[in-house]
Design an enzyme around this catalytic site. Sequence first.
Site, PDB file in Angstrom:
ATOM      1  N   ASN A  68      72.206  89.370  54.216  1.00 13.22           N
ATOM      2  CA  ASN A  68      72.751  89.761  52.927  1.00 13.22           C
ATOM      3  C   ASN A  68      73.205  91.226  52.992  1.00 13.22           C
ATOM      4  O   ASN A  68      72.791  91.972  53.873  1.00 13.22           O
ATOM      5  CB  ASN A  68      71.665  89.659  51.846  1.00 13.22           C
ATOM      6  CG  ASN A  68      71.439  88.250  51.336  1.00 13.22           C
ATOM      7  OD1 ASN A  68      72.372  87.487  51.150  1.00 13.22           O
ATOM      8  ND2 ASN A  68      70.177  87.904  51.121  1.00 13.22           N
TER       9      ASN A  68
ATOM     10  N   CYS B  75      73.372  79.634  53.275  1.00 14.25           N
ATOM     11  CA  CYS B  75      74.398  80.128  52.361  1.00 14.25           C
ATOM     12  C   CYS B  75      75.525  79.103  52.316  1.00 14.25           C
ATOM     13  O   CYS B  75      75.964  78.621  53.356  1.00 14.25           O
ATOM     14  CB  CYS B  75      74.913  81.485  52.792  1.00 14.25           C
ATOM     15  SG  CYS B  75      75.611  81.464  54.438  1.00 14.25           S
TER      16      CYS B  75
ATOM     17  N   HIS C  52      66.307  79.173  44.047  1.00 10.60           N
ATOM     18  CA  HIS C  52      67.178  79.350  42.884  1.00 10.60           C
ATOM     19  C   HIS C  52      66.396  79.127  41.599  1.00 10.60           C
ATOM     20  O   HIS C  52      65.603  78.184  41.508  1.00 10.60           O
ATOM     21  CB  HIS C  52      68.358  78.378  42.945  1.00 10.60           C
ATOM     22  CG  HIS C  52      69.269  78.641  44.105  1.00 10.60           C
ATOM     23  ND1 HIS C  52      70.327  79.518  44.045  1.00 10.60           N
ATOM     24  CD2 HIS C  52      69.231  78.185  45.376  1.00 10.60           C
ATOM     25  CE1 HIS C  52      70.917  79.563  45.226  1.00 10.60           C
ATOM     26  NE2 HIS C  52      70.265  78.765  46.062  1.00 10.60           N
TER      27      HIS C  52
ATOM     28  N   ASN D 109      67.423  83.789  43.815  1.00  7.34           N
ATOM     29  CA  ASN D 109      68.752  83.860  43.241  1.00  7.34           C
ATOM     30  C   ASN D 109      68.621  83.320  41.816  1.00  7.34           C
ATOM     31  O   ASN D 109      67.814  82.421  41.582  1.00  7.34           O
ATOM     32  CB  ASN D 109      69.722  82.975  44.032  1.00  7.34           C
ATOM     33  CG  ASN D 109      69.808  83.381  45.493  1.00  7.34           C
ATOM     34  OD1 ASN D 109      70.436  84.368  45.823  1.00  7.34           O
ATOM     35  ND2 ASN D 109      69.105  82.665  46.356  1.00  7.34           N
TER      36      ASN D 109
ATOM     37  N   GLU E  91      72.593  87.309  42.781  1.00 11.95           N
ATOM     38  CA  GLU E  91      72.076  86.841  44.071  1.00 11.95           C
ATOM     39  C   GLU E  91      70.967  87.726  44.614  1.00 11.95           C
ATOM     40  O   GLU E  91      71.050  88.954  44.569  1.00 11.95           O
ATOM     41  CB  GLU E  91      73.202  86.801  45.102  1.00 11.95           C
ATOM     42  CG  GLU E  91      74.094  85.585  44.976  1.00 11.95           C
ATOM     43  CD  GLU E  91      74.871  85.329  46.241  1.00 11.95           C
ATOM     44  OE1 GLU E  91      76.049  84.966  46.152  1.00 11.95           O
ATOM     45  OE2 GLU E  91      74.296  85.530  47.338  1.00 11.95           O
ATOM     46  N   ARG E  92      69.952  87.093  45.163  1.00  7.20           N
ATOM     47  CA  ARG E  92      68.920  87.792  45.921  1.00  7.20           C
ATOM     48  C   ARG E  92      69.581  88.559  47.067  1.00  7.20           C
ATOM     49  O   ARG E  92      70.400  87.997  47.789  1.00  7.20           O
ATOM     50  CB  ARG E  92      67.932  86.754  46.486  1.00  7.20           C
ATOM     51  CG  ARG E  92      66.869  87.297  47.399  1.00  7.20           C
ATOM     52  CD  ARG E  92      65.972  86.194  47.964  1.00  7.20           C
ATOM     53  NE  ARG E  92      66.655  85.296  48.883  1.00  7.20           N
ATOM     54  CZ  ARG E  92      66.002  84.396  49.637  1.00  7.20           C
ATOM     55  NH1 ARG E  92      64.674  84.295  49.554  1.00  7.20           N
ATOM     56  NH2 ARG E  92      66.682  83.608  50.456  1.00  7.20           N
TER      57      ARG E  92
ATOM     58  N   CYS F 210      78.519  81.535  44.357  1.00  9.68           N
ATOM     59  CA  CYS F 210      77.381  81.220  45.210  1.00  9.68           C
ATOM     60  C   CYS F 210      77.338  79.706  45.401  1.00  9.68           C
ATOM     61  O   CYS F 210      77.161  78.961  44.441  1.00  9.68           O
ATOM     62  CB  CYS F 210      76.079  81.721  44.593  1.00  9.68           C
ATOM     63  SG  CYS F 210      74.637  81.415  45.618  1.00  9.68           S
TER      64      CYS F 210
ATOM     65  N   THR G 143      75.209  77.710  47.382  1.00 10.07           N
ATOM     66  CA  THR G 143      73.893  77.077  47.217  1.00 10.07           C
ATOM     67  C   THR G 143      73.507  77.109  45.743  1.00 10.07           C
ATOM     68  O   THR G 143      72.878  76.190  45.236  1.00 10.07           O
ATOM     69  CB  THR G 143      72.837  77.817  48.053  1.00 10.07           C
ATOM     70  OG1 THR G 143      72.933  79.224  47.819  1.00 10.07           O
ATOM     71  CG2 THR G 143      72.999  77.548  49.534  1.00 10.07           C
ATOM     72  N   GLY G 144      73.940  78.165  45.033  1.00  9.18           N
ATOM     73  CA  GLY G 144      73.663  78.271  43.605  1.00  9.18           C
ATOM     74  C   GLY G 144      74.372  77.191  42.804  1.00  9.18           C
ATOM     75  O   GLY G 144      73.808  76.623  41.865  1.00  9.18           O
TER      76      GLY G 144
HETATM   77  O1  ZDP Z   1      69.475  83.323  49.186  1.00 12.37           O
HETATM   78  C1  ZDP Z   1      70.048  84.401  49.249  1.00 12.37           C
HETATM   79  O2  ZDP Z   1      69.475  85.468  49.554  1.00 12.37           O
HETATM   80  C2  ZDP Z   1      71.530  84.419  48.989  1.00 12.37           C
HETATM   81  N1  ZDP Z   1      71.928  85.720  48.552  1.00 12.37           N
HETATM   82  C3  ZDP Z   1      72.204  84.006  50.232  1.00 12.37           C
HETATM   83  C4  ZDP Z   1      73.677  83.936  50.132  1.00 12.37           C
HETATM   84  C5  ZDP Z   1      74.054  82.732  49.366  1.00 12.37           C
HETATM   85  C6  ZDP Z   1      75.554  82.526  49.303  1.00 12.37           C
HETATM   86  N2  ZDP Z   1      76.141  83.371  48.323  1.00 12.37           N
HETATM   87  C7  ZDP Z   1      75.889  81.089  48.977  1.00 12.37           C
HETATM   88  O3  ZDP Z   1      77.083  80.848  48.779  1.00 12.37           O
HETATM   89  O4  ZDP Z   1      75.034  80.230  48.970  1.00 12.37           O
HETATM   90  C8  ZDP Z   1      76.227  82.862  50.573  1.00 12.37           C
END
Ligand code: ZDP
Length: 277
Positions: free
Chosen positions: A64, A73, A164, A195, A213-214, A222, A224-225
């Site tokens: 990060n 990610c 998350h 996150n 984001e974390r 994001c 994964t978000g």
């Molecule tokens: O879990 C974390 O520390 C995230 N900041 C990682 C990065 C996530 C990302 N933005 C995504 O798209 O999932 C790249």
Amino acid sequence: MQFSKYHGLGNDFILIDNRQSDQPLVTPAEAVKMCDRHFGIGADGVIFVLPPQNNCQYTMRIFNSDGSEPEMCGNGIRCFAQFVTELEGKEEVGKQYPIHTLAGTITPTIKGEGMIRVDMGEPELTPAKIPTTLNQGGEKVVRESLTVADKEYEVSCVSMGNPHCLVFVDSVADIDLEKIGPLFETHAVFPQKTNTEFIEVVRPDYLKMRVWERGAGITLACGTGACATVVAGVLNGKCDRTCTVELPGGCLEIEWNEEDNHVYMTGPALKVFSGNM
Ligand code: ZDP
């Protein structure tokens, strides 16, 4: 050092060809400098294409912009797959790349014209595995109460390999993300931080989302978000299993498949420039 700059809906990354070594060529401290938008290249993170492990074709690691290392990610792995076609010197529509990550094997498929569809695997809902101390010993964290800055919120928690915390709100525009984002990120109920996504339901198949984001703060998107957002939406009875998630940087198509319980994410990954640092 050669690098290429890519982004997925404005969530931007420095991609490094690291196939010659199984250790990242850049330290976390150097990654922080490279991500600085004034004194460095500027990015939300640095991503390394490393040699294969576990019968995969490549290994992905990411730092990060604060130097911390997340497990996975979403926007980043789409950029990773597109960068790999650059390294291999050819793009085959339909080609799948099983990639080893700290969250297990994740498989992007090249769709052409800068679009990538990713099998993000199964969401993890067990509180201890997210990890969170909310609803300890319970099956999942859905509509649990959490107090942040003296205000009570109803939260749900999902792991997509990374943690998350999902909060449904009437209007994402009204959220003071700069103020409360870091307070959620470092809340004591999240031993590995988290996150945090704030979500507005526009229609059962269309959600708006903003993210803190974390290890990176406010980003334009994001992946994964967005996946965790649809999983939490289904668990809260607020959305369909197939949804468009609108982020400040653009839209992702997310499907939480009922048969195989996997989450599928489709979106763009675009090259901006390459250079030498
Ligand atoms: O879990 C974390 O520390 C995230 N900041 C990682 C990065 C996530 C990302 N933005 C995504 O798209 O999932 C790249």
